[in-house]
Design an enzyme around this catalytic site. Sequence first.
Site, short mmCIF file in Angstrom:
data_model
loop_
_atom_site.label_atom_id
_atom_site.label_comp_id
_atom_site.label_asym_id
_atom_site.label_seq_id
_atom_site.Cartn_x
_atom_site.Cartn_y
_atom_site.Cartn_z
N GLN A 54 65.98 69.55 70.77
CA GLN A 54 65.20 68.32 70.76
C GLN A 54 64.07 68.40 71.78
O GLN A 54 64.33 68.60 72.97
CB GLN A 54 66.13 67.14 71.10
CG GLN A 54 65.44 65.84 71.50
CD GLN A 54 64.62 65.23 70.39
OE1 GLN A 54 63.43 65.48 70.33
NE2 GLN A 54 65.24 64.45 69.53
N SER A 70 67.34 45.88 66.61
CA SER A 70 66.87 45.94 65.22
C SER A 70 67.95 46.50 64.31
O SER A 70 68.18 45.98 63.21
CB SER A 70 65.61 46.82 65.15
OG SER A 70 65.22 47.03 63.81
N GLY A 75 70.41 47.19 60.28
CA GLY A 75 71.01 48.47 59.96
C GLY A 75 70.02 49.60 60.21
O GLY A 75 68.88 49.37 60.62
N GLY A 95 65.82 62.35 64.69
CA GLY A 95 66.36 60.98 64.67
C GLY A 95 67.26 60.66 65.84
O GLY A 95 68.13 59.80 65.74
N GLU A 96 67.04 61.33 66.98
CA GLU A 96 67.94 61.11 68.12
C GLU A 96 67.86 59.68 68.67
O GLU A 96 68.85 59.14 69.13
CB GLU A 96 67.67 62.12 69.25
CG GLU A 96 68.71 62.03 70.36
CD GLU A 96 68.73 63.24 71.27
OE1 GLU A 96 69.34 63.13 72.35
OE2 GLU A 96 68.16 64.27 70.91
N GLU A 129 59.22 68.09 62.86
CA GLU A 129 59.45 66.71 62.46
C GLU A 129 59.21 65.75 63.61
O GLU A 129 58.69 64.65 63.43
CB GLU A 129 60.87 66.55 61.89
CG GLU A 129 61.04 67.25 60.55
CD GLU A 129 62.28 66.78 59.81
OE1 GLU A 129 62.74 65.67 60.09
OE2 GLU A 129 62.76 67.54 58.96
N ASN A 130 59.60 66.14 64.82
CA ASN A 130 59.38 65.25 65.96
C ASN A 130 57.91 65.15 66.32
O ASN A 130 57.43 64.08 66.69
CB ASN A 130 60.20 65.72 67.16
CG ASN A 130 61.63 65.23 67.11
OD1 ASN A 130 61.91 64.10 67.44
ND2 ASN A 130 62.54 66.07 66.63
#
Length: 302
Positions: A54, A70, A75, A95-96, A129-130
């Site tokens: 990451q 949120s 959800g 998605g961390e 992606e990040n």
Amino acid sequence: MAKATKKQALGRGLSALLKDPENDINAVGDKNADKVVGNIVELEMDTIEVNPFQPRTNFNDETLQELASSIRELGVIQPITVRKMEFNKYQLVSGERRFRASKIVGLKTIPAYIRIANDQESLEMALVENIQRQDLDPIEIALSYQRLIDEIQLTQEKLSDRVGKKRSTIANYLRLLKLDPIVQTGMRDGFLSMGHGRALVNISKKKDQISLYEKILANRLSVRETEAAVKEYQEGKPETPAKTPTKENAVPEFAQQEEKKLTKYLEAAVELKASERGKGKITISFHSREELKRIRKLITGE
């Protein structure tokens, strides 16, 4: 609404499939792999480990709490992405923040896309992606680009294709890593913009970078003013003297001295206006909630 319920039911069915040792999926060619890879699956939180690749190193507690609120209400809207490690064990690819916020809420499961990849592919997916989806600061982006070049053996041209950025843009980010660590920290904390950093990197001596960095903070220099200061430094010109203040906006010497002390102590832009009698006001600039908290702690000691 019925459509959403159907997707959730499908996820639960796939979760049961993944827990069956006789249907253990480790490669794209395995039986039932096509039912899992690329689909949304509800995975148990305790079967997922964080990704050591990451690139994000700073997770703001306050924004995590906001995301948790949120998630508590709505959800997890955007599934995380994981890769399969072994039977019923997964590792985060991206998605961390959503994963951490879901832990805060106390969720037992989380929607996830499953990918099957080796370590190198996982590293590349995580970094790319990040870079594209997360709100990384300029230094984190630069470090991610450098890791893709060093560990995936990508040239800047190939990296440009992977992340969809111009080669010149990537080069500008990478140059930021030549800045002194103190200046890099200033960028990560929001004291400097990328424009300031791009100007400062043209100064090779680290001590001179830091000297100008301090002047940027103390005098609240814009990017254009910083570029002019760097140009004067390179040409060996004396600094442009400040404009003589008019009587209406003149700041007494004692106030100027205190302004400099406060700027240095708070590590933030401070503007102090005062009359010769000593009456005036102080304005302290900040760029994020986290920075505001830091300044408040310095002032109140709490």
